[in-house]
Design a protein around this motif. Structure first.
Motif, PDB file in Angstrom:
ATOM      1  N   PRO A  63      30.604  44.835  32.441  1.00  0.00           N
ATOM      2  CA  PRO A  63      30.104  46.097  32.983  1.00  0.00           C
ATOM      3  C   PRO A  63      31.246  47.013  33.412  1.00  0.00           C
ATOM      4  N   GLN A  64      30.980  48.297  33.389  1.00  0.00           N
ATOM      5  CA  GLN A  64      32.011  49.260  33.767  1.00  0.00           C
ATOM      6  C   GLN A  64      32.506  48.981  35.192  1.00  0.00           C
ATOM      7  N   GLY A  65      33.816  48.891  35.334  1.00  0.00           N
ATOM      8  CA  GLY A  65      34.425  48.657  36.635  1.00  0.00           C
ATOM      9  C   GLY A  65      34.533  47.198  37.029  1.00  0.00           C
ATOM     10  N   ALA A  66      33.889  46.298  36.258  1.00  0.00           N
ATOM     11  CA  ALA A  66      33.878  44.879  36.647  1.00  0.00           C
ATOM     12  C   ALA A  66      35.269  44.261  36.559  1.00  0.00           C
ATOM     13  N   GLY A  67      36.028  44.616  35.528  1.00  0.00           N
ATOM     14  CA  GLY A  67      37.358  44.040  35.363  1.00  0.00           C
ATOM     15  C   GLY A  67      38.268  44.350  36.530  1.00  0.00           C
ATOM     16  N   GLN A  68      38.256  45.605  36.987  1.00  0.00           N
ATOM     17  CA  GLN A  68      39.087  45.995  38.121  1.00  0.00           C
ATOM     18  C   GLN A  68      38.583  45.354  39.411  1.00  0.00           C
ATOM     19  N   LEU A  69      37.256  45.267  39.557  1.00  0.00           N
ATOM     20  CA  LEU A  69      36.672  44.614  40.730  1.00  0.00           C
ATOM     21  C   LEU A  69      37.180  43.181  40.857  1.00  0.00           C
ATOM     22  N   GLU A  70      37.192  42.456  39.758  1.00  0.00           N
ATOM     23  CA  GLU A  70      37.597  41.055  39.800  1.00  0.00           C
ATOM     24  C   GLU A  70      39.113  40.928  39.896  1.00  0.00           C
ATOM     25  N   LEU A  71      39.844  41.861  39.302  1.00  0.00           N
ATOM     26  CA  LEU A  71      41.296  41.867  39.473  1.00  0.00           C
ATOM     27  C   LEU A  71      41.657  42.096  40.935  1.00  0.00           C
ATOM     28  N   ASN A  72      40.977  43.025  41.578  1.00  0.00           N
ATOM     29  CA  ASN A  72      41.229  43.274  43.001  1.00  0.00           C
ATOM     30  C   ASN A  72      40.981  42.021  43.838  1.00  0.00           C
ATOM     31  N   ALA A  73      39.941  41.265  43.475  1.00  0.00           N
ATOM     32  CA  ALA A  73      39.643  40.037  44.220  1.00  0.00           C
ATOM     33  C   ALA A  73      40.756  39.009  44.041  1.00  0.00           C
ATOM     34  N   LEU A  74      41.220  38.848  42.814  1.00  0.00           N
ATOM     35  CA  LEU A  74      42.216  37.815  42.530  1.00  0.00           C
ATOM     36  C   LEU A  74      43.588  38.140  43.104  1.00  0.00           C
ATOM     37  N   THR A  75      43.854  39.402  43.371  1.00  0.00           N
ATOM     38  CA  THR A  75      45.140  39.791  43.959  1.00  0.00           C
ATOM     39  C   THR A  75      45.039  40.049  45.457  1.00  0.00           C
ATOM     40  N   SER A  76      43.896  39.760  46.039  1.00  0.00           N
ATOM     41  CA  SER A  76      43.694  39.980  47.474  1.00  0.00           C
ATOM     42  C   SER A  76      44.373  38.883  48.297  1.00  0.00           C
ATOM     43  N   PRO A  77      45.202  39.229  49.264  1.00  0.00           N
ATOM     44  CA  PRO A  77      45.788  38.212  50.155  1.00  0.00           C
ATOM     45  C   PRO A  77      44.731  37.413  50.900  1.00  0.00           C
ATOM     46  N   ARG A  78      43.586  38.021  51.147  1.00  0.00           N
ATOM     47  CA  ARG A  78      42.519  37.325  51.876  1.00  0.00           C
ATOM     48  C   ARG A  78      41.964  36.146  51.070  1.00  0.00           C
ATOM     49  N   ASN A 125      40.786  30.685  36.613  1.00  0.00           N
ATOM     50  CA  ASN A 125      40.948  31.015  35.190  1.00  0.00           C
ATOM     51  C   ASN A 125      40.500  32.444  34.891  1.00  0.00           C
ATOM     52  N   GLY A 126      41.234  33.104  33.992  1.00  0.00           N
ATOM     53  CA  GLY A 126      40.851  34.410  33.480  1.00  0.00           C
ATOM     54  C   GLY A 126      40.407  34.280  32.033  1.00  0.00           C
ATOM     55  N   ASP A 127      39.154  34.587  31.750  1.00  0.00           N
ATOM     56  CA  ASP A 127      38.627  34.495  30.394  1.00  0.00           C
ATOM     57  C   ASP A 127      39.002  35.724  29.561  1.00  0.00           C
ATOM     58  N   ASP A 128      38.853  35.577  28.244  1.00  0.00           N
ATOM     59  CA  ASP A 128      38.968  36.688  27.277  1.00  0.00           C
ATOM     60  C   ASP A 128      40.391  37.174  27.042  1.00  0.00           C
ATOM     61  N   PHE A 129      41.397  36.363  27.286  1.00  0.00           N
ATOM     62  CA  PHE A 129      42.783  36.733  26.995  1.00  0.00           C
ATOM     63  C   PHE A 129      42.888  37.089  25.514  1.00  0.00           C
ATOM     64  N   GLY A 130      43.420  38.260  25.220  1.00  0.00           N
ATOM     65  CA  GLY A 130      43.519  38.737  23.852  1.00  0.00           C
ATOM     66  C   GLY A 130      42.443  39.737  23.472  1.00  0.00           C
ATOM     67  N   PRO A 184      37.539  48.896  24.218  1.00  0.00           N
ATOM     68  CA  PRO A 184      36.230  48.339  24.568  1.00  0.00           C
ATOM     69  C   PRO A 184      36.311  47.554  25.871  1.00  0.00           C
ATOM     70  N   ARG A 185      35.176  47.442  26.553  1.00  0.00           N
ATOM     71  CA  ARG A 185      35.099  46.652  27.780  1.00  0.00           C
ATOM     72  C   ARG A 185      34.536  45.278  27.458  1.00  0.00           C
ATOM     73  N   ASN A 186      34.942  44.279  28.225  1.00  0.00           N
ATOM     74  CA  ASN A 186      34.381  42.934  28.071  1.00  0.00           C
ATOM     75  C   ASN A 186      33.403  42.608  29.195  1.00  0.00           C
ATOM     76  N   CYS A 205      36.992  34.139  36.172  1.00  0.00           N
ATOM     77  CA  CYS A 205      36.708  35.564  36.308  1.00  0.00           C
ATOM     78  C   CYS A 205      37.105  36.275  35.015  1.00  0.00           C
ATOM     79  N   HIS A 206      36.916  37.602  35.021  1.00  0.00           N
ATOM     80  CA  HIS A 206      37.281  38.427  33.874  1.00  0.00           C
ATOM     81  C   HIS A 206      38.082  39.647  34.351  1.00  0.00           C
ATOM     82  N   PRO A 207      39.273  39.429  34.896  1.00  0.00           N
ATOM     83  CA  PRO A 207      40.063  40.573  35.370  1.00  0.00           C
ATOM     84  C   PRO A 207      40.510  41.455  34.206  1.00  0.00           C
ATOM     85  N   ALA A 208      40.541  42.741  34.445  1.00  0.00           N
ATOM     86  CA  ALA A 208      40.961  43.675  33.395  1.00  0.00           C
ATOM     87  C   ALA A 208      41.354  45.002  34.026  1.00  0.00           C
TER      88      ALA A 208
END
Length: 311
Positions: free
Chosen positions: A271-286, A29-34, A267-269, A257-260
C-alpha cells in the motif's frame, strides 16, 4: 546514523549482569529484496541504521543485479531466496512451464486461484520443480550464502511447493524455511481492525504450519517457533511493534517487514506509504530498546550456533 551492530549492549553482556535468565533471539527480515531500487534502498537503510539483520531476494525482479551488488557490499546482511511463484516473473521461459506462466513469463496475481491450480493441474505439478530449481540455481550463481528460503506472498507455504523445497534441501543446502505462525490475540490486542480477515488467515496459517512442521523436521530443516508479519502485513508500524514485542513469549522468532523508499515511477510492493512506515519502525531507537529490554539478541539465520540452542 549508527551501525546496526553497535548500539545497545548485547544479550550476553546483559545476561552476565543477571538481567535475563535465558537466551532469546530475533531475526528481523526484509522481504522483496530486488523488487525495485526503492525497496533495495529501504532494506539496506534498515540494516545499516536499524535492526534489520536479514533479507529475502527475488531472483527474477527488476532490481536483482543491484540487490546482489548491495548484498556483497554488506556481508553482515544475511540473504535468502524469496521464491516467486505468483505476482512476478519466472526464470524459465514460458515454453518450458506453460502451465505456470503466461506468454510473457508472468505468474498469476490471483494467489489463491494459483494455489488451487498448482494442486489440480498435472502439468503445473510437473513444472513447479523445474522453476523452483531454476530459482535456486540463479540464487546460487550470485555467490551469496543461502541463509533461508521463504516465498513471495507465501506461495512457498503451498504443500506442493513445500514438498519440492524439502526434496531439494540437501542439494541446495537449505537449512531454514519460513513457516509463518503468530498468535492471533497478540495482533488483535494491538490492532483489532480487519478482525474477520485476520481470523480467517490465522486459521489458514495454523493449518499450513501443522502440515509443514513434520516435513521440515524429518529433513532437519529449521523454522522459528513464531514468525510475525502476516496478520499485519503492510502495517508493521513503530506503534504496532512496540505493542507486539512485549507480548512475545517464545525465545526464537522472526519478524518480517517490507521496508522501502518511494521513488517516483517505480512500482510499489505494498500500500502507498507502507514501505516508509515500516522503514521508520525498523530504524526507530525505541524498537531497538524494546527488543533489548525483553532480552532479544539480534541475529540472522547464518548464526547457526545461536539457532542450535533453540532446537
Amino acid at each position: 546514523m549508527t551501525d546496526s551492530s553497535a548500539k545497545t549492549p548485547s544479550y550476553l553482556e546483559k545476561r552476565e549482569k543477571g538481567s535475563y535468565s535465558r537466551r532469546r533471539f530475533v531475526i528481523i527480515n526484509g522481504d522483496d529484496f530486488g523488487f525495485s531500487s526503492g525497496v533495495n534502498q529501504g532494506i539496506i537503510t534498515a540494516h545499516k541504521e536499524g535492526v534489520l539483520t536479514s533479507t529475502s531476494l527475488m531472483v527474477t525482479a527488476p532490481a536483482f543485479d543491484e540487490a546482489v551488488a548491495l548484498a556483497h557490499e554488506h556481508p553482515k546482511l544475511a540473504v535468502g531466496l524469496h521464491l516467486v511463484l505468483g505476482s512476478g516473473k519466472s526464470v524459465l521461459p514460458p515454453s518450458q512451464i506453460p502451465h505456470l506462466v503466461d506468454s510473457n513469463g508472468n505468474f498469476s496475481d490471483k494467489h489463491n486461484e494459483a494455489g488451487i491450480h498448482y494442486h489440480l493441474s498435472k502439468g503445473a505439478r510437473q513444472e513447479l520443480p523445474l522453476e523452483i530449481r531454476a530459482q535456486l540455481e540463479k540464487f546460487r550463481s550470485t555467490g551469496l550464502q543461502l541463509s533461508h528460503v521463504d516465498g513471495h506472498n507465501h506461495m512457498h507455504f503451498n504443500p506442493i511447493v513445500l514438498h519440492t523445497l524439502v526434496s531439494l534441501a540437501e542439494e541446495f543446502n537449505i537449512k531454514v524455511i519460513r513457516l509463518p505462525y503468530e498468535e492471533l490475540g497478540f495482533t488483535l490486542n494491538v490492532d483489532s481492525g480487519d478482525r474477520v480477515m485476520k481470523i480467517i488467515w490465522y486459521l489458514v496459517m495454523s493449518g499450513l504450519r501443522r502440515y509443514g512442521e513434520p516435513l521440515l523436521k524429518a529433513k532437519g530443516i529449521i523454522s522459528p517457533k513464531r514468525v510475525y508479519g502476516w496478520l499485519e502485513s503492510g502495517r508493521m508500524s513503530e506503534d504496532y511493534l512496540l505493542g507486539l514485542i512485549p507480548q512475545i513469549q517464545e525465545d526464537f522468532v522472526e519478524i518480517y517487514c517490507h521496508p522501502a523508499i518511494a521513488i517516483p515511477g517505480e512500482p510499489r510492493n505494498g500500500p502507498q506509504g507502507a514501505g516508509q512506515l515500516e522503514l521508520n519502525a525498523l530504524t526507530s531507537p525505541r524498537i531497538r530498546e524494546m527488543l533489548a529490554s525483553k532480552g532479544f539478541e539480534l541475529i540472522n539465520y547464518n548464526n547457526r550456533d545461536a539457532i542450535a540452542l533453540q532446537q
